[in-house]
Design an enzyme around this catalytic site. Structure first.
Site, PDB file in Angstrom:
ATOM      1  N   ASP A  13       0.866  -1.166   0.000  1.00  0.00           N
ATOM      2  CA  ASP A  13       0.000   0.000   0.000  1.00  0.00           C
ATOM      3  C   ASP A  13       0.911   1.227   0.000  1.00  0.00           C
ATOM      4  OD1 ASP A  13      -2.394   1.595   0.392  1.00  0.00           O
ATOM      5  OD2 ASP A  13      -1.773   1.777   2.483  1.00  0.00           O
ATOM      6  N   ASP A  15       0.031   5.116   1.086  1.00  0.00           N
ATOM      7  CA  ASP A  15      -0.084   6.017   2.241  1.00  0.00           C
ATOM      8  C   ASP A  15      -0.098   5.232   3.549  1.00  0.00           C
ATOM      9  OD1 ASP A  15      -0.768   8.792   0.934  1.00  0.00           O
ATOM     10  OD2 ASP A  15      -2.024   7.332  -0.098  1.00  0.00           O
TER      11      ASP A  15
END
Length: 224
Positions: A13, A15
């Site tokens: 991922d 952020d």
């Protein structure tokens, strides 16, 4: 993922997992408040919901939810502000650098799968120096359905020409773990991330829980 199942690719991922974007996402929330004559909030109050994007930032900044009549207009305004400061303060987590270096040294391909739309994700990935290293970038608008559906993870595996069963997905949100499991990948919950305000990370059902980026190296064991 079973520890005896070889890992042929690692997906992250963005952020809260690879990069700390809370200061820019929260800062945009405070910019929105400033336009309305409201005082700034401590940026730390934005941090837990940073992974939920505009929805979470509007909730913190103005107490606005998707059920409110003005939500869409405020979201558009917020995103326009955020677009002006995508990489002002956003940086790769310092502790992630050794992890990425180890993957590169082992020639183990890695990539990024994010729900951030491409008009935001691509400049962030480029501005933080990840674009020249990541083998694949799948954004929130790349496939018809975003996480928690498995579609973007499966697309990343397809682009890497790697069996999803031999991919490991690392994320700091419940949706990341749900998407990884649905794609048949091994999953790692990143406890250093934003985590949200829902179920505790221990209840997400991830195959592994890494308290720090350094803990990933035990799970990933690049070079196997």
């Amino acid at each position: 993922m079973s520890r005896d199942r070889p890992v042929h690719a690692v997906l992250f991922d963005l952020d809260g997992t690879l990069v700390d974007s809370a200061l820019d996402l929260g800062g945009a929330g405070n910019d929105l408040r400033e336009r309305r004559g409201l005082p700034p909030l401590p940026l730390e109050v934005f941090r837990p919901l940073t992974g939920t994007g505009a929805r979470g930032m509007l909730r913190v900044a103005l107490g606005t939810t998707p059920e409110d009549a003005d939500f869409e207009a405020l979201k558009d305004e917020y995103l326009a502000i955020y677009a002006t400061r995508l990489t002002r303060l956003t940086r790769v987590f310092d502790a992630m650098a050794p992890v990425l270096d180890a993957l590169d040294a082992a020639a183990l391909p890695w990539g990024i799968v994010t729900n951030k739309h491409s008009r935001f994700a691509e400049p962030v990935v480029a501005g933080t120096g990840l674009a020249t290293r990541s083998r694949v970038l799948v954004c929130g608008d790349t496939t018809a359905r975003a996480k928690p559906f498995p579609d973007p993870l499966l697309e990343a595996a397809r682009r890497l020409a790697v069996d999803p069963a031999h991919c490991l997905y690392v994320g700091d949100d419940l949706r990341d773990i749900q998407a990884g499991r649905a794609a048949g990948m091994g999953t790692v919950a990143a406890a250093w991330g934003y985590l949200g305000d829902g179920e505790p990370i221990e209840a997400w059902g991830a195959d592994h829980l890494a308290r720090t980026p350094a803990g990933l190296l035990e799970v990933l064991r690049p070079g196997r």
